[in-house]
Design a protein around this motif. Structure first.
Motif, mmCIF file in Angstrom:
data_model
loop_
_atom_site.group_PDB
_atom_site.id
_atom_site.type_symbol
_atom_site.label_atom_id
_atom_site.label_comp_id
_atom_site.label_asym_id
_atom_site.label_seq_id
_atom_site.Cartn_x
_atom_site.Cartn_y
_atom_site.Cartn_z
ATOM 1 N N PRO A 91 0.831 -1.222 0.000
ATOM 2 C CA PRO A 91 0.000 0.000 0.000
ATOM 3 C C PRO A 91 0.853 1.253 0.000
ATOM 4 O O PRO A 91 1.794 1.378 0.782
ATOM 5 N N GLY A 92 0.535 2.163 -0.885
ATOM 6 C CA GLY A 92 1.265 3.419 -0.964
ATOM 7 C C GLY A 92 2.568 3.345 -1.730
ATOM 8 O O GLY A 92 3.135 4.386 -2.079
ATOM 9 N N LEU A 93 3.050 2.143 -2.003
ATOM 10 C CA LEU A 93 4.322 1.982 -2.727
ATOM 11 C C LEU A 93 4.123 1.355 -4.093
ATOM 12 O O LEU A 93 5.032 1.333 -4.920
ATOM 13 N N GLY A 94 2.955 0.794 -4.331
ATOM 14 C CA GLY A 94 2.660 0.226 -5.639
ATOM 15 C C GLY A 94 3.380 -1.089 -5.876
ATOM 16 O O GLY A 94 3.829 -1.767 -4.942
ATOM 17 N N LEU A 95 3.526 -1.436 -7.125
ATOM 18 C CA LEU A 95 4.186 -2.669 -7.544
ATOM 19 C C LEU A 95 5.646 -2.382 -7.855
ATOM 20 O O LEU A 95 5.948 -1.493 -8.649
ATOM 21 N N ARG A 96 6.527 -3.164 -7.250
ATOM 22 C CA ARG A 96 7.965 -2.969 -7.463
ATOM 23 C C ARG A 96 8.607 -4.290 -7.853
ATOM 24 O O ARG A 96 8.292 -5.335 -7.285
ATOM 25 N N GLN A 97 9.500 -4.210 -8.809
ATOM 26 C CA GLN A 97 10.133 -5.419 -9.316
ATOM 27 C C GLN A 97 11.241 -5.882 -8.384
ATOM 28 O O GLN A 97 12.101 -5.097 -7.970
ATOM 29 N N ILE A 98 11.250 -7.177 -8.090
ATOM 30 C CA ILE A 98 12.244 -7.745 -7.175
ATOM 31 C C ILE A 98 13.419 -8.327 -7.968
ATOM 32 O O ILE A 98 14.576 -7.965 -7.758
ATOM 33 N N TYR A 99 13.120 -9.257 -8.842
ATOM 34 C CA TYR A 99 14.104 -9.891 -9.712
ATOM 35 C C TYR A 99 13.450 -10.195 -11.054
ATOM 36 O O TYR A 99 12.227 -10.346 -11.131
ATOM 37 N N TYR A 100 14.284 -10.315 -12.084
ATOM 38 C CA TYR A 100 13.768 -10.765 -13.361
ATOM 39 C C TYR A 100 14.776 -11.679 -14.048
ATOM 40 O O TYR A 100 15.949 -11.730 -13.656
ATOM 41 N N SER A 101 14.288 -12.406 -15.043
ATOM 42 C CA SER A 101 15.113 -13.404 -15.708
ATOM 43 C C SER A 101 14.762 -13.466 -17.182
ATOM 44 O O SER A 101 13.589 -13.460 -17.556
ATOM 45 N N MET A 102 15.803 -13.500 -18.023
ATOM 46 C CA MET A 102 15.600 -13.577 -19.468
ATOM 47 C C MET A 102 15.475 -15.016 -19.936
ATOM 48 O O MET A 102 14.778 -15.295 -20.911
ATOM 49 N N ASN A 103 16.149 -15.917 -19.252
ATOM 50 C CA ASN A 103 16.064 -17.313 -19.645
ATOM 51 C C ASN A 103 16.750 -18.145 -18.573
ATOM 52 O O ASN A 103 17.164 -17.619 -17.526
ATOM 53 N N VAL A 104 16.887 -19.421 -18.816
ATOM 54 C CA VAL A 104 17.505 -20.311 -17.835
ATOM 55 C C VAL A 104 18.891 -19.786 -17.467
ATOM 56 O O VAL A 104 19.683 -19.420 -18.340
ATOM 57 N N GLU A 105 19.134 -19.716 -16.162
ATOM 58 C CA GLU A 105 20.424 -19.301 -15.607
ATOM 59 C C GLU A 105 20.782 -17.834 -15.846
ATOM 60 O O GLU A 105 21.907 -17.427 -15.583
#
Lengths: 114, 113
Positions: free
Chosen positions: B39-53
């Motif tokens: 609440p009040g901070l919205g959606l924030r990205q933690i980690y992302y991945s393009m493909n395996v490894e």
């Protein structure tokens, strides 16, 4: 760093009125912009996606425009209904070396009164 | 049916007890990512991945780990959860072709006491 802003944060309209929701972003090097709907405590439902090369997209009563150069998008919802009450989020996508970078706005909470 | 699934959907745990939230997609998408919503901070990205490894940090990676050993799965690991990680978590996936449209899972509501 990309920043996405949605104004107003909340909006209340009588049923039948058209809704106009605004989204602005600071870095114009986006790949696309996506509009979502979120009901309280629920997941995100994709409404419209606009590629950076496009100016607008339409689906039923929904129309989204994109002006990349000025960093703005607008979501129009025609003839609003109580069922349109929800929070609407915009998100811009940037492509980076290791994967997508999606940045969300804070959302606009919409209430459509019968 | 094309979908992103998350498990568990709800979790109450105690400080310091390691946990894993699973995410799986059946669309053969290359890209996957994790977000938290507060609440009040919205959606924030933690980690992302393009493909395996191939993974990278998002805006708020502290206290989290991820792994991408299979294309369909992207688990989020909290080695030592703390109360400030109480949040609503979403997993998302997208293809690497043309639109990159994002598909979101139903969310996991985590409470750390």
């Amino acid at each position: 760093k990309q920043e996405v802003t949605q104004i107003p944060a909340a909006l209340s309209v009588p049923e039948g009125e058209n809704l106009v929701l605004n989204c602005s972003f600071t870095d114009s090097a986006i790949y696309n912009l996506q509009w979502f709907r979120q009901d309280p405590g629920k997941g995100l439902t994709s409404l419209l996606l606009i590629q950076s090369s496009q100016r607008e997209q339409t689906s039923g009563r929904l129309n989204a425009s994109l002006d990349k150069s000025s960093g703005r998008s607008t979501l129009y919802i025609a003839a609003s209904q109580p069922g349109d009450s929800a929070t609407y989020l915009c998100a811009v996508l940037m492509i980076k070396a290791a994967g997508n970078k999606l940045t969300f706005g804070g959302g606009t909470r919409v209430l459509v009164k019968p | 049916e094309a979908q992103v699934t998350q498990n568990p959907r709800y979790l109450i745990t105690v400080t310091g007890k390691k946990l894993t939230v699973t995410c799986s997609q059946n669309m053969n998408h290359e890209y996957m990512s994790w977000y938290r919503q507060d609440p009040g901070l919205g959606l924030r990205q933690i980690y992302y991945s393009m493909n395996v490894e191939v993974t990278d940090k998002g805006d708020v990676p502290e206290g989290y780990k991820v792994s991408r050993k299979e294309k369909r799965n992207f688990p989020l690991i909290l080695e030592s959860p703390s109360p400030n990680q109480t949040s609503l978590y979403f997993c998302a996936s997208s293809s690497g072709e043309v639109s990159y449209e994002q598909y979101f899972g139903p969310g996991t509501r985590l409470t750390v006491t």
